[in-house]
Motif scaffolding. Sequence first.
Motif, PDB file in Angstrom:
ATOM      1  N   VAL A 205       0.836  -1.205   0.000  1.00  0.00           N
ATOM      2  CA  VAL A 205       0.000   0.000   0.000  1.00  0.00           C
ATOM      3  C   VAL A 205       0.867   1.249   0.000  1.00  0.00           C
ATOM      4  O   VAL A 205       0.648   2.177  -0.792  1.00  0.00           O
ATOM      5  N   GLU A 206       1.857   1.294   0.855  1.00  0.00           N
ATOM      6  CA  GLU A 206       2.690   2.491   0.930  1.00  0.00           C
ATOM      7  C   GLU A 206       3.544   2.657  -0.326  1.00  0.00           C
ATOM      8  O   GLU A 206       3.761   3.773  -0.807  1.00  0.00           O
ATOM      9  N   HIS A 207       4.027   1.553  -0.880  1.00  0.00           N
ATOM     10  CA  HIS A 207       4.786   1.594  -2.137  1.00  0.00           C
ATOM     11  C   HIS A 207       3.937   2.205  -3.248  1.00  0.00           C
ATOM     12  O   HIS A 207       4.388   3.127  -3.954  1.00  0.00           O
ATOM     13  N   VAL A 208       2.716   1.717  -3.396  1.00  0.00           N
ATOM     14  CA  VAL A 208       1.832   2.192  -4.463  1.00  0.00           C
ATOM     15  C   VAL A 208       1.397   3.627  -4.208  1.00  0.00           C
ATOM     16  O   VAL A 208       1.374   4.461  -5.125  1.00  0.00           O
ATOM     17  N   ARG A 209       1.049   3.924  -2.965  1.00  0.00           N
ATOM     18  CA  ARG A 209       0.588   5.280  -2.643  1.00  0.00           C
ATOM     19  C   ARG A 209       1.683   6.304  -2.932  1.00  0.00           C
ATOM     20  O   ARG A 209       1.449   7.319  -3.606  1.00  0.00           O
ATOM     21  N   GLY A 210       2.878   6.048  -2.427  1.00  0.00           N
ATOM     22  CA  GLY A 210       3.944   7.029  -2.557  1.00  0.00           C
ATOM     23  C   GLY A 210       4.410   7.243  -3.982  1.00  0.00           C
ATOM     24  O   GLY A 210       4.735   8.369  -4.377  1.00  0.00           O
ATOM     25  N   LEU A 211       4.417   6.164  -4.778  1.00  0.00           N
ATOM     26  CA  LEU A 211       4.967   6.257  -6.126  1.00  0.00           C
ATOM     27  C   LEU A 211       3.930   6.620  -7.181  1.00  0.00           C
ATOM     28  O   LEU A 211       4.252   7.289  -8.166  1.00  0.00           O
ATOM     29  N   TYR A 212       2.671   6.168  -6.999  1.00  0.00           N
ATOM     30  CA  TYR A 212       1.689   6.309  -8.071  1.00  0.00           C
ATOM     31  C   TYR A 212       0.479   7.165  -7.708  1.00  0.00           C
ATOM     32  O   TYR A 212      -0.194   7.674  -8.600  1.00  0.00           O
ATOM     33  N   HIS A 213       0.208   7.312  -6.431  1.00  0.00           N
ATOM     34  CA  HIS A 213      -0.915   8.142  -5.985  1.00  0.00           C
ATOM     35  C   HIS A 213      -0.471   9.013  -4.815  1.00  0.00           C
ATOM     36  O   HIS A 213      -1.012   8.922  -3.710  1.00  0.00           O
ATOM     37  N   PRO A 214       0.531   9.879  -5.049  1.00  0.00           N
ATOM     38  CA  PRO A 214       1.094  10.659  -3.944  1.00  0.00           C
ATOM     39  C   PRO A 214       0.123  11.665  -3.346  1.00  0.00           C
ATOM     40  O   PRO A 214       0.378  12.193  -2.250  1.00  0.00           O
ATOM     41  N   GLY A 215      -0.978  11.941  -4.031  1.00  0.00           N
ATOM     42  CA  GLY A 215      -1.983  12.839  -3.460  1.00  0.00           C
ATOM     43  C   GLY A 215      -2.750  12.221  -2.318  1.00  0.00           C
ATOM     44  O   GLY A 215      -3.447  12.927  -1.572  1.00  0.00           O
ATOM     45  N   VAL A 216      -2.651  10.915  -2.156  1.00  0.00           N
ATOM     46  CA  VAL A 216      -3.293  10.222  -1.046  1.00  0.00           C
ATOM     47  C   VAL A 216      -2.377  10.302   0.171  1.00  0.00           C
ATOM     48  O   VAL A 216      -1.171  10.073   0.070  1.00  0.00           O
ATOM     49  N   ALA A 217      -2.946  10.609   1.312  1.00  0.00           N
ATOM     50  CA  ALA A 217      -2.153  10.765   2.537  1.00  0.00           C
ATOM     51  C   ALA A 217      -1.606   9.413   2.985  1.00  0.00           C
ATOM     52  O   ALA A 217      -2.235   8.366   2.793  1.00  0.00           O
ATOM     53  N   ALA A 218      -0.450   9.439   3.593  1.00  0.00           N
ATOM     54  CA  ALA A 218       0.143   8.220   4.143  1.00  0.00           C
ATOM     55  C   ALA A 218      -0.823   7.572   5.128  1.00  0.00           C
ATOM     56  O   ALA A 218      -1.421   8.252   5.970  1.00  0.00           O
ATOM     57  N   GLY A 219      -1.003   6.280   4.989  1.00  0.00           N
ATOM     58  CA  GLY A 219      -1.886   5.549   5.885  1.00  0.00           C
ATOM     59  C   GLY A 219      -3.350   5.552   5.498  1.00  0.00           C
ATOM     60  O   GLY A 219      -4.153   4.859   6.126  1.00  0.00           O
ATOM     61  N   ASP A 220      -3.716   6.287   4.483  1.00  0.00           N
ATOM     62  CA  ASP A 220      -5.121   6.384   4.069  1.00  0.00           C
ATOM     63  C   ASP A 220      -5.421   5.271   3.060  1.00  0.00           C
ATOM     64  O   ASP A 220      -5.423   5.487   1.854  1.00  0.00           O
ATOM     65  N   VAL A 221      -5.716   4.092   3.574  1.00  0.00           N
ATOM     66  CA  VAL A 221      -5.958   2.949   2.697  1.00  0.00           C
ATOM     67  C   VAL A 221      -7.236   3.127   1.881  1.00  0.00           C
ATOM     68  O   VAL A 221      -7.240   2.888   0.669  1.00  0.00           O
ATOM     69  N   PRO A 222      -8.356   3.558   2.490  1.00  0.00           N
ATOM     70  CA  PRO A 222      -9.541   3.815   1.659  1.00  0.00           C
ATOM     71  C   PRO A 222      -9.297   4.881   0.595  1.00  0.00           C
ATOM     72  O   PRO A 222      -9.843   4.804  -0.511  1.00  0.00           O
ATOM     73  N   GLY A 223      -8.467   5.866   0.917  1.00  0.00           N
ATOM     74  CA  GLY A 223      -8.133   6.896  -0.067  1.00  0.00           C
ATOM     75  C   GLY A 223      -7.380   6.329  -1.239  1.00  0.00           C
ATOM     76  O   GLY A 223      -7.601   6.721  -2.396  1.00  0.00           O
ATOM     77  N   LEU A 224      -6.490   5.374  -0.972  1.00  0.00           N
ATOM     78  CA  LEU A 224      -5.769   4.728  -2.064  1.00  0.00           C
ATOM     79  C   LEU A 224      -6.731   3.921  -2.927  1.00  0.00           C
ATOM     80  O   LEU A 224      -6.674   3.975  -4.163  1.00  0.00           O
ATOM     81  N   LEU A 225      -7.632   3.165  -2.273  1.00  0.00           N
ATOM     82  CA  LEU A 225      -8.607   2.407  -3.044  1.00  0.00           C
ATOM     83  C   LEU A 225      -9.454   3.328  -3.897  1.00  0.00           C
ATOM     84  O   LEU A 225      -9.740   3.033  -5.062  1.00  0.00           O
ATOM     85  N   ARG A 226      -9.846   4.462  -3.330  1.00  0.00           N
ATOM     86  CA  ARG A 226     -10.656   5.425  -4.083  1.00  0.00           C
ATOM     87  C   ARG A 226      -9.908   5.894  -5.326  1.00  0.00           C
ATOM     88  O   ARG A 226     -10.490   6.013  -6.418  1.00  0.00           O
ATOM     89  N   ALA A 227      -8.616   6.150  -5.197  1.00  0.00           N
ATOM     90  CA  ALA A 227      -7.819   6.598  -6.340  1.00  0.00           C
ATOM     91  C   ALA A 227      -7.740   5.508  -7.408  1.00  0.00           C
ATOM     92  O   ALA A 227      -7.841   5.792  -8.613  1.00  0.00           O
ATOM     93  N   VAL A 228      -7.581   4.258  -6.994  1.00  0.00           N
ATOM     94  CA  VAL A 228      -7.522   3.148  -7.954  1.00  0.00           C
ATOM     95  C   VAL A 228      -8.885   2.948  -8.604  1.00  0.00           C
ATOM     96  O   VAL A 228      -8.972   2.679  -9.816  1.00  0.00           O
TER      97      VAL A 228
END
Length: 470
Positions: A205-228
């Motif tokens: 999750v942190e790998h994908v968030r930081g590299l591909y969806h940096p607008g999502v806050a660290a630790g925001d798993v639902p936010g990452l899913l929303r971006a995907v």
Amino acid sequence: MPVSRRYRPEPRFPDLGSEFCDPVAPAAFPQTTLRYRNDRAAAEVGLEGLTDAEWIAHFGRFEPLPGQAAPVAMRYHGHQFRSYNADLGDGRGFLAAQLRSGDGRLLDLGTKGSGTTPWSRGGDGRLTLKGGVREILAATLLETLGVPTSRAFSLIETGEALQRGDEPSPTRSAVLVRLGHSHVRFGTFQRAAWHERPDLIATLVEHVRGLYHPGVAAGDVPGLLRAVVEASARLSARWIAAGFVHGVLNTDNLNVTGESFDYGPWRFLPHYEPGFTAAYFDQFGLYAFARQPEAVFWNLTQLAGCLKLVAEAEPLTEALNGFGPAYIRELRTAFLMRLGVHSAGEAADQTLLDTTLAFLRESGAALRWEPLFFDWFGGFASSARALAGPRAGLYRGETFEAFRAALFDHESDRPERLEHPVFAAADPEELLIDEVEAVWAAIAARDDWDPFAAKLARLEASRGAYALSR
């Protein structure tokens, strides 16, 4: 080697370690004949200065590029036609390099047909030359039509005779390299979940968030899913607007950036047909044209299930349920783009979408999918051109008039594009199966690459004419 200042190596996935990938060695091919190099894509990552000999060294023999890690085969699982398979992974490809593009995106150079890996499952790890040619054609037209897609970067014929059960054998072999925005699949998460490793899910999750969806806050798993979810909705809508059928929408064929990749039994629609399938083995139409959004959503639910190991279910469900509204919104946008007009507001845009589909449905086999968008690109500005063209006789009747009225409610977007010579032609560039087979037949029978090169040149001209955003 003559890399430019734009070359910015940044291998990141191998840093995740042995739970996510395995070091591999490329096959030693008896022959390396360069058949295709994408210099426009190469320029984006600072590799356009390579000589052909250097190109073959790096993308045929896979001598390492400066600053890159050793090749790795990525580990993943996946649902294949909704049956779970825990025996997957990169079986005939590997991640060869990662590097930054000029706009800052982290891109992968991934292979197909580069030899066996620990995940080959008894396969030969090879790619047919025909498969490579088909992927180049598919990716090129998809880019032309504004679909987020990986791009074929290199094709090198490798001089082996391959045995295949679904085409005449022996057949020629090749190794393909594609340039894409991540090969982290939904199935990458599924493997970690299958092993009941929330620690691996959290790392990924942190790998994908930081590299591909940096607008999502660290630790925001639902936010990452929303971006995907939003990226996947956009991709689904662009496929539909392009009249494209991917063919095999398994969870290992969808990635976290919403970019289309890995083209096997693809097809473009000849005409509006919701049940049109691309794969002969898709006997029940699971991945038929109109069912692709449903298939993508089902795959997203599998991803959400994996994320439940590190996040609460309710916010994940809320993020997942955003797919439907996002898809409809993106579909309106995609049809506006394909028709070359500006938005006129949500209600008017929805009317245009509805009337376009209604006219295509009513026209049936009489009107091919792509020519409608070509004829009426730019809206009112193309009226005289469309009504004087070869399909003028089809543009009549109540359903057509509803479509035209809705189209004319929208202002043309950059009407100067219609001055491009492409729009002086009677027909658009398409990639229906008969043409694809004819391009291959010239190569197979006479080693004649001229029809292939000519087709790519025409597709490039169309890309310049449409000038659609990726």
